[in-house]
Enzyme design. Structure first.
Site, PDB file in Angstrom:
ATOM      1  CD  GLU A 430      -2.971  -1.138   2.283  1.00  0.00           C
ATOM      2  OE1 GLU A 430      -2.654  -0.624   3.363  1.00  0.00           O
ATOM      3  OE2 GLU A 430      -4.076  -1.649   2.056  1.00  0.00           O
ATOM      4  CG  ASP A 504      -7.555  -5.408   5.264  1.00  0.00           C
ATOM      5  OD1 ASP A 504      -7.100  -5.504   6.414  1.00  0.00           O
ATOM      6  OD2 ASP A 504      -7.648  -4.323   4.659  1.00  0.00           O
ATOM      7  CD  GLU A 532      -9.685  -1.118   8.179  1.00  0.00           C
ATOM      8  OE1 GLU A 532      -8.761  -1.667   8.812  1.00  0.00           O
ATOM      9  OE2 GLU A 532      -9.582  -0.798   6.975  1.00  0.00           O
TER      10      GLU A 532
END
Ligand code: GCW
Length: 857
Positions: A430, A504, A532
């Site tokens: 990323e 993820d 998240e």
């Protein structure tokens, strides 16, 4: 209609909702109870099942499917209160390391109060007293609490028999040995015992009856006690807590081989007392299975927190090192109480500035606060730091200048912080810099840093969360493809750190195939405590069942029983290093974690890091007892609510193995339709692959992506076959036709509607269950939780309706009879522009519908 006050910023303070009729409630419960969960075991476990207390010992999670690893959810576990471990030794603290579901449920047989919401009452009351019949008085009034005290509240024991027992046993605390950890233990014990007994329990020096003697086996009087030899077997961090006779005086001994062991023993004793366990036969002993137990903070130097939902970072960098916030010590206490022994202070998306001299002095100040609590500090290392703060022109790990720069930097850090833990690194992922920019491997990069810290005893934790630019065939295969070939190439002080699943931090994923696949490398399991993808601060989702699910997953790396827990504790492949990490959910909010219920996730991470065999349910119970109340009228419904919450969220967000269909960036609300992001694998459509034929990502052998090949047999074959893939992971591994029948007898489309609907209704049950504790806990925390459950119920309906209207546009099928129609058309959901606040992305427009019921009578 009734009104509910909400305290959330940015929204009207009052919303209206329809009161659920008892009949609807009953319907929801019946449905929850009678429907099998994704593993084929009873789900929901609402009123009826909870009332069914079994006398046999229960092993929650015992029905884990081979390779499938979905543990039973909900109250069904809770229902099976085993008759095991009802004595003091059977406390939920799992002190002996042997706690199972039975211990949490307590004494199924004792004092059964039966009834719907009181199903666990007997066990819980029995748990408090081990036969104690004294009921908990309903408090006349309960002072408001902010949640700042976490699970370390120490209110006076409200049942007389227990209070009398504790007062007689605990009159003073005497130190054995000299060390900062033992000093802290004395302070914690005097604070906790004074609170619980309502009497001053001071530190003393002479051993009288009623003393707690805390210290190491090297110090008298512990050294001369017979129990000292047993402590020796418990390892450096282990402890033993027992009553003993010292010179004719009856005392309680808290003994460790090391000072930090004594500190952990002190917290174990306090946990025992906070959960109102009897003292008869007191014998608590444990040692951690995993050596390095870390929080990972994704905290930036500007005090923003990546994926943080609890305010700003607690690290006040600009005020450090001169000003030491009292919160640092409170933070250390809370972590030490769980056995967490390290913290990575900074975000993996790293800023090299933290490695400069001025920041090192700030880090040193924090390390000084944490050291007496047995907590080491670690930092994230930005791979390009030699360029950014070292004036070098390269960060090539094979470059002699770069190697020297890192070695010097390590020497500088260790000069200030001799017990510095080491570096955590996110590289070539990323956008983060890394060795691949110089045509080097992850091993080259990790080993260069490992050499720098090795002379000082440090470690490097190198993250395996990588996925390359471009449009890969299947993103989830990449970590394995990059790292498996490097097995055996890492230095001895390198860990490879993998997330629990290959994608993820989704609400549910299968375990990461790297676990078990790198026998020559110690692997760290990275769990995400901050939610998240699981409703952030607002939605109640207790992560214990999810953590338990992955820890118990069987990789089959060395045949049956090769669980992820055994991979990471080092026992499967004989590693001396072992580690686990949890991405923290902590911020500067008064309640630390953005919501009271999210404290449970910090708690359960710490407890399972210490002992990965603990059950989610056992830990939930001890957390509820310490955080809210020991009264079974509170404990039973709250434990049930916690235990059903994760599955409920999976059902209303990503049932049947769906993944990554959240809104762009914030990952909070539903957006399965998103298809326009620049990288293919950032788009939800990449993951669910809905089309006219069906739904799901084909990861079976060709023409699928063959990601299943990364698993050992028989897991590989089980996931490769549509027929043997558990429903929990069905759409993760297979593209299934809309009309295909599932185990339930429903078609995929019908099952999807059913799951989404049950998920919504489960939140309604959670909300109403919580309502029953009003008046038994303080109004402030009661209302805070109630308000969030109200929001969650609306937003669960938002998830359901948005996803079903979208998937219906592919399936071309109608909502079956018996289920509520979506409140709005697809265009409504696609047009929503929430969140207004990226940190609290709740969505006002969804509060104008009727959230429940989704399953109609
Ligand atoms: O889950 C993703 C998050 C990123 C995070 C990344 C990672 C720290 O969306 O915010 O970055 O994972 O784990 O590196």
């Amino acid at each position: 209609m009734n009104t509910v006050t909400r305290l959330t910023g940015g929204f009207p303070r009052r919303v209206t909702r329809l009161t659920l009729l008892s009949g609807v409630w009953a319907t929801a419960l019946t449905l929850a109870c009678s429907s099998p969960n994704e593993n084929g075991t009873a789900q929901g476990g609402a009123a009826g099942s909870v009332a069914n207390k079994g006398g046999s010992s229960s092993q929650s999670g015992g029905t884990t499917a081979q390779g499938g690893n979905a543990t039973p959810q909900g109250g069904a576990n809770v229902a099976q209160g085993g008759a095991t471990n009802v004595s003091s030794g059977g406390s939920t603290a799992g002190a002996s390391g042997s706690a199972s579901g039975g211990s949490s449920a307590g004494a199924g047989g004792a004092q059964a109060q039966g009834g719907a919401t009181m199903g666990m009452g007997g066990s819980l009351n029995g748990g408090a007293g081990g036969g104690n019949a004294e009921p908990y008085p309903k408090p006349a009034s309960v002072p408001a609490e902010t949640g700042a005290s976490l699970w370390l509240r120490y209110p006076v024991v409200p049942i007389q028999v227990r209070l009398t027992e504790y007062k007689a046993a605990f009159k003073q605390v005497v130190k054995a040995g000299t060390d900062a950890n033992v000093d802290v233990a004395v302070t914690e014990l005097t604070t906790g015992l004074s609170g619980l007994t309502g009497a001053m329990v001071p530190a003393g020096t002479t051993t009288d009856s009623g003393s707690v003697i805390v210290g190491t086996v090297q110090a008298e009087p512990i050294k001369s006690l017979p129990l000292a030899t047993r402590v020796a077997t418990l390892g450096p961090e282990g402890y033993l807590v027992e009553t003993a006779d010292v010179g004719g005086k009856s005392v309680t001994v808290v003994a460790g081989n090391t000072p930090v062991g004594a500190l952990y023993g002190s917290f174990a004793l306090l946990r025992h007392l906070q959960t109102h366990r009897p003292l008869a036969g007191l014998s608590l002993s444990a040692s951690p299975r995993i050596k390095t137990r870390l929080l990972n903070h994704w905290d930036n130097l500007d005090r923003t927190v990546e994926r943080g939902y609890a305010g700003r970072s607690i690290w006040d960098w600009s005020a450090l090192p001169g000003t030491i916030s009292p919160r640092y010590k409170e933070y250390a206490r809370a972590n030490a109480s769980l056995g967490i022994n390290g913290t990575v202070l900074t975000n993996v998306n790293a800023n090299a500035q933290v490695l400069t001299a001025s920041y090192i002095s700030k880090v040193k100040a924090l390390a000084g606060v944490f050291r007496p609590y047995g907590i080491k500090v670690y930092l994230t290392a930005r791979f390009s730091a030699p360029i950014e703060i070292g004036n070098l022109t390269t960060a090539d790990p094979n470059d002699a200048g770069v190697k020297k720069w890192w070695a010097d930097k390590a020497t500088e850090i260790y000069g200030q912080i001799p017990d510095f833990g080491g570096f955590l690194v996110k590289a070539n992922s990323e956008g983060q810099p890394g060795p691949q920019q110089y045509m080097r491997t992850h091993a080259d990069g990790a080993n260069m840093l490992a050499d720098a810290v090795a002379p000082h005893g440090g470690v490097v934790m190198w993250r395996a969360f990588v996925y390359a630019e471009g449009s890969p065939v299947d993103r989830i295969k990449q970590a394995y493809e990059e790292f498996k070939p490097l097995d055996g190439k890492f230095k001895d002080n390198v860990f490879v750190q993998a997330k629990n699943g290959p994608l993820d931090f989704q609400p549910r994923e299968p375990f990461h195939p790297l676990f078990g696949a790198m026998p020559g490398t110690p692997l760290t399991l990275e769990l995400q405590i901050t939610k998240e993808y699981l409703g952030e601060d607002t939605h109640l989702a207790y992560l214990g069942p999810m953590f338990e699910e992955v820890l118990k997953s069987d990789t089959y790396a060395k045949g049956a029983g090769s669980t992820v827990a055994k991979v990471i504790d080092g026992s499967l492949h004989n590693h001396t290093l072992s580690a686990i990490a949890g991405v923290a959910n902590i911020g500067d909010d008064a309640n630390w974690t953005g919501s009271h219920m999210n404290q449970a996730n910090w708690y359960v991470f710490g407890r399972m890091a210490w002992n990965p065999d603990l059950t989610a349910e056992a830990v939930a119970e001890e957390w509820v007892r310490q955080t809210f109340s020991n009264d079974p009228i509170v404990v039973a419904p709250v434990v049930q609510t916690l235990m059903r919450s994760h599955q409920a969220l999976v059902d209303y967000m990503t049932p049947l193995g769906l993944a990554h269909i959240m809104g762009t960036d914030h990952h909070y609300g539903p957006a399965p339709w998103v298809s326009n992001l620049s990288r293919a694998e950032w788009n939800p459509v990449y993951y669910h692959k809905a089309d006219a034929q069906g739904l799901g990502f084909n990861r079976a052998p060709s023409p699928g992506s063959d990601a299943v090949a990364q698993y050992f047999q028989p897991v590989r074959d089980r996931f490769a076959s549509r027929a043997t893939t558990p429903d929990a992971f069905l759409l993760f591994f297979h593209h299934v036709a809309w009309a295909d029948k599932l185990a339930s007898g429903r078609t995929l489309w019908e099952e999807l509607v059913h799951r989404y609907s049950v998920g919504v209704d489960e939140v309604g049950v959670m909300r109403d269950s919580w309502a029953t504790v009003k008046g038994y806990i303080d109004d402030k925390r009661f209302t805070d939780v109630a308000d969030f459950l109200e929001i969650q119920h609306y937003e669960a309906r938002w998830w359901r309706d948005a996803c079903l209207t979208y998937f219906a546009s592919h399936s071309k099928q109608a909502i079956p009879a018996g289920y509520a129609m979506p409140a709005q058309a697809l265009s409504f959901y696609q047009g929503l522009t929430c969140p207004a606040d990226a940190k609290k992305p709740r969505c006002m427009p969804v509060y104008n519908g009727q959230p429940s019921p989704a399953v109609l009578k």
